[in-house]
Enzyme design. Structure first.
Site, PDB file in Angstrom:
ATOM      1  N   GLY A 611      34.842  34.321  37.235  1.00 35.49           N
ATOM      2  CA  GLY A 611      34.614  35.757  37.372  1.00 35.49           C
ATOM      3  C   GLY A 611      35.870  36.427  37.877  1.00 35.49           C
ATOM      4  O   GLY A 611      36.874  35.788  38.184  1.00 35.49           O
ATOM      5  N   ALA A 612      35.783  37.755  37.896  1.00 30.21           N
ATOM      6  CA  ALA A 612      36.920  38.524  38.383  1.00 30.21           C
ATOM      7  C   ALA A 612      36.442  39.346  39.558  1.00 30.21           C
ATOM      8  O   ALA A 612      35.526  40.145  39.442  1.00 30.21           O
ATOM      9  CB  ALA A 612      37.437  39.426  37.281  1.00 30.21           C
ATOM     10  N   GLY A 613      37.022  39.100  40.704  1.00 25.75           N
ATOM     11  CA  GLY A 613      36.675  39.881  41.883  1.00 25.75           C
ATOM     12  C   GLY A 613      37.633  41.042  42.005  1.00 25.75           C
ATOM     13  O   GLY A 613      38.550  41.196  41.199  1.00 25.75           O
ATOM     14  N   GLU A 614      37.417  41.851  43.034  1.00 23.03           N
ATOM     15  CA  GLU A 614      38.283  43.016  43.222  1.00 23.03           C
ATOM     16  C   GLU A 614      39.723  42.589  43.493  1.00 23.03           C
ATOM     17  O   GLU A 614      40.671  43.217  43.063  1.00 23.03           O
ATOM     18  CB  GLU A 614      37.751  43.836  44.395  1.00 23.03           C
ATOM     19  CG  GLU A 614      38.556  45.087  44.670  1.00 23.03           C
ATOM     20  CD  GLU A 614      38.382  45.584  46.097  1.00 23.03           C
ATOM     21  OE1 GLU A 614      37.521  45.075  46.815  1.00 23.03           O
ATOM     22  OE2 GLU A 614      39.145  46.496  46.472  1.00 23.03           O
ATOM     23  N   PHE A 615      39.859  41.467  44.196  1.00 25.54           N
ATOM     24  CA  PHE A 615      41.192  41.087  44.660  1.00 25.54           C
ATOM     25  C   PHE A 615      41.866  40.020  43.796  1.00 25.54           C
ATOM     26  O   PHE A 615      43.034  39.752  43.943  1.00 25.54           O
ATOM     27  CB  PHE A 615      41.116  40.583  46.103  1.00 25.54           C
ATOM     28  CG  PHE A 615      40.680  41.644  47.066  1.00 25.54           C
ATOM     29  CD1 PHE A 615      41.605  42.571  47.542  1.00 25.54           C
ATOM     30  CD2 PHE A 615      39.371  41.747  47.484  1.00 25.54           C
ATOM     31  CE1 PHE A 615      41.219  43.553  48.440  1.00 25.54           C
ATOM     32  CE2 PHE A 615      38.981  42.722  48.372  1.00 25.54           C
ATOM     33  CZ  PHE A 615      39.901  43.637  48.852  1.00 25.54           C
ATOM     34  N   GLU A 617      41.028  36.456  40.801  1.00 23.99           N
ATOM     35  CA  GLU A 617      40.062  35.630  40.086  1.00 23.99           C
ATOM     36  C   GLU A 617      39.117  34.891  41.036  1.00 23.99           C
ATOM     37  O   GLU A 617      39.471  34.592  42.167  1.00 23.99           O
ATOM     38  CB  GLU A 617      40.788  34.575  39.259  1.00 23.99           C
ATOM     39  CG  GLU A 617      41.091  35.024  37.859  1.00 23.99           C
ATOM     40  CD  GLU A 617      42.522  35.457  37.709  1.00 23.99           C
ATOM     41  OE1 GLU A 617      43.358  34.954  38.477  1.00 23.99           O
ATOM     42  OE2 GLU A 617      42.787  36.335  36.859  1.00 23.99           O
ATOM     43  N   VAL A 618      37.926  34.606  40.513  1.00 22.96           N
ATOM     44  CA  VAL A 618      36.991  33.749  41.242  1.00 22.96           C
ATOM     45  C   VAL A 618      36.902  32.448  40.439  1.00 22.96           C
ATOM     46  O   VAL A 618      36.743  32.486  39.227  1.00 22.96           O
ATOM     47  CB  VAL A 618      35.595  34.408  41.334  1.00 22.96           C
ATOM     48  CG1 VAL A 618      34.656  33.525  42.142  1.00 22.96           C
ATOM     49  CG2 VAL A 618      35.694  35.797  41.960  1.00 22.96           C
ATOM     50  N   LYS A 636      37.306  32.420  45.930  1.00 25.12           N
ATOM     51  CA  LYS A 636      37.819  33.759  45.637  1.00 25.12           C
ATOM     52  C   LYS A 636      39.286  33.777  46.018  1.00 25.12           C
ATOM     53  O   LYS A 636      39.641  33.347  47.124  1.00 25.12           O
ATOM     54  CB  LYS A 636      37.086  34.804  46.459  1.00 25.12           C
ATOM     55  CG  LYS A 636      35.714  35.095  45.942  1.00 25.12           C
ATOM     56  CD  LYS A 636      35.174  36.349  46.584  1.00 25.12           C
ATOM     57  CE  LYS A 636      33.814  36.660  46.019  1.00 25.12           C
ATOM     58  NZ  LYS A 636      33.306  37.927  46.478  1.00 25.12           N
ATOM     59  N   ASP A 729      25.129  48.078  49.197  1.00 27.22           N
ATOM     60  CA  ASP A 729      25.342  47.893  47.754  1.00 27.22           C
ATOM     61  C   ASP A 729      24.429  46.792  47.234  1.00 27.22           C
ATOM     62  O   ASP A 729      24.837  45.926  46.462  1.00 27.22           O
ATOM     63  CB  ASP A 729      26.817  47.542  47.486  1.00 27.22           C
ATOM     64  CG  ASP A 729      27.196  47.741  46.022  1.00 27.22           C
ATOM     65  OD1 ASP A 729      26.376  48.325  45.269  1.00 27.22           O
ATOM     66  OD2 ASP A 729      28.289  47.302  45.633  1.00 27.22           O
TER      67      ASP A 729
HETATM   68  P1  AMP Z   1      32.538  39.195  43.422  1.00 26.76           P
HETATM   69  O1  AMP Z   1      33.970  39.514  43.644  1.00 26.76           O
HETATM   70  O2  AMP Z   1      31.845  38.642  44.589  1.00 26.76           O
HETATM   71  O3  AMP Z   1      31.781  40.345  42.804  1.00 26.76           O
HETATM   72  O4  AMP Z   1      32.532  38.019  42.311  1.00 26.76           O
HETATM   73  C1  AMP Z   1      32.872  38.219  40.973  1.00 26.76           C
HETATM   74  C2  AMP Z   1      32.051  37.300  40.078  1.00 26.76           C
HETATM   75  O5  AMP Z   1      32.348  35.944  40.359  1.00 26.76           O
HETATM   76  C3  AMP Z   1      30.536  37.423  40.265  1.00 26.76           C
HETATM   77  O6  AMP Z   1      29.964  38.414  39.478  1.00 26.76           O
HETATM   78  C4  AMP Z   1      30.047  36.036  39.874  1.00 26.76           C
HETATM   79  O7  AMP Z   1      29.887  35.972  38.477  1.00 26.76           O
HETATM   80  C5  AMP Z   1      31.179  35.138  40.289  1.00 26.76           C
HETATM   81  N1  AMP Z   1      30.911  34.550  41.621  1.00 26.76           N
HETATM   82  C6  AMP Z   1      31.260  35.040  42.811  1.00 26.76           C
HETATM   83  N2  AMP Z   1      30.848  34.226  43.798  1.00 26.76           N
HETATM   84  C7  AMP Z   1      30.212  33.189  43.215  1.00 26.76           C
HETATM   85  C8  AMP Z   1      29.545  32.034  43.704  1.00 26.76           C
HETATM   86  N3  AMP Z   1      29.450  31.785  45.016  1.00 26.76           N
HETATM   87  N4  AMP Z   1      28.997  31.195  42.819  1.00 26.76           N
HETATM   88  C9  AMP Z   1      29.079  31.457  41.484  1.00 26.76           C
HETATM   89  N5  AMP Z   1      29.677  32.534  40.975  1.00 26.76           N
HETATM   90  C10 AMP Z   1      30.243  33.392  41.815  1.00 26.76           C
END
Ligand code: AMP
Length: 967
Positions: A611-615, A617-618, A636, A729
């Site tokens: 996934g892509a977080g604000e800061f 890649e995840v 993260k 949120d």
């Molecule tokens: P976030 O920045 O927390 O919104 O994370 C971005 C994306 O990464 C999320 O929408 C999830 O798809 C994935 N993600 C974040 N944390 C987890 C986690 N603990 N386990 C699995 N996927 C995660």
């Protein structure tokens, strides 16, 4: 005469005009002779034979070898001849004939005078149209075709079998289609085909400077005519067609593409170049936007916006309204937008206002000529620069150095003076012991770095001071937190905090809260308690005023609202761990270290981006700490190039998460802060975000499974609210699901509501709020409490029961707010148990004090799960409370004329046949359909079923709801 009329379609192979005495072309083989005659006074020769009185004539006259052009398989033989009338011979007429025969023989070589009759094939018997009598001479002309010639040449021969014949001429030719130019393609001269190839396909070649997508072709008929041209050539860019040729566009004209069009004059504000132009480039100072057609006119930059003024709207919130007039010269464009730049100046030192300032609706891309600017600091000079842009501005800035551009900006310097002190918005207990309480509070607008610090007046007293005498202790503080020590154990205190205005007078709203020291053996205390206070984290305490005031007990000054009583005081005073805002720590790094375990990066293996977080890649990965079992984790990361502030914001999520420990809250494994690449490591949730997971498994779970998920989320939220943490949120996209379908609340970053959530929408007060999930009071005046989280939980319930459907479908945020304000609520999702929908409606009560608490919600969901029968009653659609349904969105309210028109409007046309086959052919019948009926006619996919069912509900509701709810 013959040749001239046929010349354009024929090519002569042989022409014998006997009158020219060109006698070599015939070889007289038997009995034929050259005879001189006189006709109308002129002399001419013929090949003649006239043995009419003798029987069994077989007289032959043969041509010389006629070379054939390879393609000419079909030749024409045109004869001019005279035949005498047999009657004119008296007795001889018995054996006399009036016809003769034409023969041909093919050969690859000239055989000279050798003649073998057997090699000749008969072509035709030639009879005259008019015979010649003694007195009158008639010349006949007959043409015959010889087909299927294939060898290098051939002979013609004439057989006389007893006629009196004179041959004047023989013309042998074949037909061609002449070289031609059609649609700018040239085609070569082509020999017409014969009976075995009636149409000859010929390919052409485009004329110079013409091109064609398809090879130009045409057909040549047996008669030498061109027919059916296919594909055409067009003059290429910069050229136009003039008389079957392509000519360069004249100077001042252009043609951008190959076409049959003429060159066009160069458009406005362009340079008139030499001939052959493909486009006309812009004149200096004029531009085309990337989206403008290259053939269109060029436009200039807009001039500066006019009459820029600033009006103070709300001093207390540091808000200004900037407005201006559109530029006088728009450069001939209608896509004018504006952007604002802000500089703040202290003395002569100016710097960009940065991201601290909030603009509503935005700071760039404004189409309106006004913007509201908030969170400004008092006593500072601000310089606002409003720039007019148009579609060509960006392009112009790349093309021309800035200095050459006309000014598109207007500048205004203004300042804002606060007269009102800021408001205290919340006060909380950070830590307590038996003798001390640490408190912190929030203030709005928040004090800014470099602005004059806000000072606070904190007043407190023991709650149970009886009699008419109360001891108030008043502290003047420079920070928004304090630790008060030397308090009595197990004793409740009342605290009131107020911000001081710049002249030192208390003002704004104050906030009173009660907090209790923890219970321990009471220490012996001095009657006149000596209370000292120390500011945590280096905050400067200005002075302490200890006042013993003799005051009448006053109850009226409290400003507690219903939201503050939402948590009963007993709940708040429970010896519970309370969430600590990492902001309370002057150095956020201290907070991370306090709440999170440091992990060595060598213990972490990143496997795959999930996934892509604000800061940044995840990743999914593995955490293997020596001596501990290997665990799957989510990692993260913080992308390179971050600022210190971004790093702190990033790690703040770990500081918050690290304070929680609950089955339904995402668990923090630890952080990497001591190495260059900071990371936050959490437990791994195999099924990712809940909204997507449900959408991917639409219709696959029974109600009790969905309710089970909701129960987990509610339990996590109860834990958070018990810790006085307001999530702000809560939405299905921020819930993660593991492989046992356990749901856990996530997304705790400090800036998350403001920056991270794509659903976030800027509000007039400058915050960013996910409107569809947020309680009305939080939208209206930022009253975020656990009660507003309960509202959001109601929306999550709806999302879950609707398998990830978007709340309020395609309604705009504005429509959603209006509908909520008018007391409409989301309708029950399809097949949603009535009890669950009732709970949603409770969560969406306007009066937040009446909404259930998370504890109540967990209890109710547990009860429902214990008695599955309670989930059997399905909620009805009630148009009195329900928001407009998707069926009517986009419709003008007029009824659909046919079932297919309706299905098309909801993009379900593929089921037209199912409806027809089931005999559902009128909209009245559609309105009678139940969910079961829709399934029975063959709509199986849950998403489709839902869309059709909702649409029918919406149609039923249309008259009643639309009349009261017109958006
Ligand atoms: P976030 O920045 O927390 O919104 O994370 C971005 C994306 O990464 C999320 O929408 C999830 O798809 C994935 N993600 C974040 N944390 C987890 C986690 N603990 N386990 C699995 N996927 C995660």
């Amino acid at each position: 005469m013959f040749t001239s009329c046929l010349i354009d379609v024929s090519v002569l192979l042989l022409y014998i005009n006997v009158c020219t005495s060109n006698l070599v072309d015939f070889v007289i083989l038997f009995q034929w002779e050259v005879v001189q005659r006189t006709l109308n006074g002129s002399q001419f020769y013929t090949y003649s034979v006239c043995n009419v009185g003798e029987r069994e004539q077989d007289n032959w006259l043969r041509t010389t070898f006629i070379q054939r052009r390879p393609a000419a398989s079909r030749v024409f033989v045109e004869l001019q001849f005279i035949v005498r009338d047999c009657n004119s011979f008296g007795d001889s007429s018995v054996t006399c004939k009036e016809t003769f025969n034409l023969f041909t023989s093919e050969s690859d070589a000239d055989v000279g005078t050798t003649f073998r009759k057997g090699q000749f094939k008969k072509v035709a018997t030639i009879a005259p149209d008019e015979i010649t009598s003694k007195n009158e001479l008639h010349i006949n002309t007959e043409t015959r075709v010889v087909e299927n010639l294939s060898r290098k040449g051939f002979y013609l021969a004439f057989q006389d079998i007893g006629a009196c014949v004179a041959l004047l001429s023989a013309r042998v030719y074949y037909k061609t289609c002449p070289a031609t130019v059609k649609s700018l393609a040239s085609f070569p001269e082509t020999v017409a085909g014969g009976e075995n190839q009636a149409l000859r396909e010929v390919s052409g070649v485009c004329m110079d400077n013409a091109i064609s997508e398809e090879l130009p072709r045409i057909y040549c008929t047996v008669d030498g005519e061109w027919v059916v041209p296919v594909g055409q050539c067009q003059c290429k860019s910069g050229y136009e067609e003039v008389k079957d040729a392509c000519q360069e566009c004249q100077a001042g004209f252009f043609k951008a593409a190959a076409s049959g069009d003429k060159c066009e004059p160069c458009p406005a504000n362009t340079q008139k170049l030499n001939s052959g132009a493909l486009v006309c480039p812009c004149m200096d100072g004029f531009y085309r936007a990337p989206t403008d057609p290259p053939t269109g006119p060029c436009s200039g930059l807009p001039s500066a916006p006019r009459d820029l003024v600033a009006t103070t709207t709300q001093l207390s919130t540091g808000k200004l309204l900037l407005s201006w007039q559109p530029p006088e010269d728009t450069g001939g464009r209608s896509d004018i937008t504006y952007s604002i730049e802000c500089q703040r100046c202290e003395g002569v030192v100016c710097q960009s206002c940065g991201e601290k300032i909030r603009y509503e609706p935005a700071s760039t891309g404004l189409t309106d000529t006004k913007v509201s600017v908030s969170e400004l600091d008092a006593h500072l000079n601000y310089t606002f620069t409003v720039e007019a842009h148009s579609g060509v501005s960006l392009f112009a800035s790349q093309a021309t150095p800035r200095a050459n551009k006309p000014p598109s900006t207007s500048v205004l310097t203004t300042s804002l003076l606060y007269t009102d002190p800021p408001k205290i918005t919340s006060m909380r207990l950070v830590e307590r012991t038996s003798t001390s309480l640490s408190l912190s509070w929030d203030v709005f607008p928040r004090p800014r770095v470099q602005s004059r610090p806000i000072r606070y007046e904190l007043t407190y007293r023991k709650k149970d001071d009886n009699l008419d005498v109360t001891t108030y202790i008043v502290l003047i503080l420079e920070k928004n937190f304090v630790q008060i020590s030397k308090l009595a154990p197990g004793t409740a205190y009342l605290f009131r905090v107020q911000a001081l205005s710049s002249d030192g007078t208390p003002g704004g709203s104050s906030m009173e809260e009660q907090f209790e020291t923890s219970l321990e053996e009471r220490l012996t205390q001095n009657n006149t308690a000596v209370i000292s206070c120390a500011a945590v984290g280096g905050a400067a305490m200005l002075f302490i005023v200890v006042m013993v005031l003799f005051l009448r007990r006053r109850n009226s000054h409290t400003r507690q609202g219903p939201e503050d009583t939402y948590f009963s005081s007993s709940e708040q005073l429970k010896p519970l761990k309370t969430y600590v805002d990492p902001h309370t720590y002057e150095d956020p790094n201290t907070a991370v270290l306090k709440f999170a375990t440091e992990i060595h990066p060598s213990h972490i293996t990143k496997q795959k981006v999930i996934g892509a977080g604000e800061f940044g890649e995840v990743y999914r990965g593995i955490l293997k700490v020596p001596g501990r079992k290997e665990v799957a984790v989510a990692i993260k990361t913080l992308k390179p190039g971050y600022s210190e502030k971004q790093r702190q914001d990033f790690l703040s999520e770990a500081s918050i998460m690290g304070q929680f420990s609950h089955q339904n809250i995402i668990r923090l494994e630890g952080v990497v802060t001591k190495f260059k690449h900071a990371m936050i490591v959490t437990e791994y949730m195999e099924n990712g975000a809940l909204d997507r997971y449900l959408r991917d498994h639409d219709g696959e779970f029974a109600s009790f499974q969905l309710v089970g998920m909701l129960r987990g989320i509610a339990a996590g939220m109860k834990y958070l609210s018990d810790m006085s943490y307001v999530h702000r949120d809560l939405a299905a996209r921020n819930i993660l699901v593991n492989n046992t379908l356990e749901c856990k609340v996530s997304d705790f970053g400090l800036s998350r509501v403001l920056e991270d959530d794509p659903e976030g929408t800027y509000t007039t007060s400058g915050g960013k709020i996910p409107i569809r999930w947020t309680a009305p009071e939080a939208i209206a005046y930022r009253k975020f409490t656990s009660a507003s989280d309960v509202w959001s939980f109601g929306i999550v319930m709806w999302e879950v029961m609707a398998f990830g459907e978007r709340p309020y479908w395609d309604m705009s945020n504005h429509e959603v707010m209006k509908a909520i304000n008018e007391a409409f609520r989301l309708p029950a999702p399809m097949d949603c148990p009535s009890a669950v929908y009732q709970l949603m409606l409770q969560c969406w009560l306007q009066d937040r004090s009446k909404r259930p608490r998370f504890g109540d919600i967990v209890n109710l969901l547990d009860k429902l799960l214990r008695s599955p029968d309670s989930l059997k009653t399905i909620a009805d659609f009630d148009p009195r409370v329900s928001i407009r349904l998707p069926s009517t969105s986009g419709s003008d309210g007029s009824p659909f004329r046919s079932v297919s028109e309706w299905l098309e409007s909801i993009k379900m046309s593929q089921y037209s046949e199912n409806f027809t086959c089931a005999g559902v052919v009128t909209m009245d019948q559609v309105l009678q359909m139940k969910n079961e009926d829709i399934k029975n006619i063959g709509v199986r996919l849950p998403g489709h079923l839902k869309r059709i069912a909702y649409s029918i509900l919406g149609l039923k509701d249309q008259t009643s709801t639309l009349s009261v709810f017109a958006v």
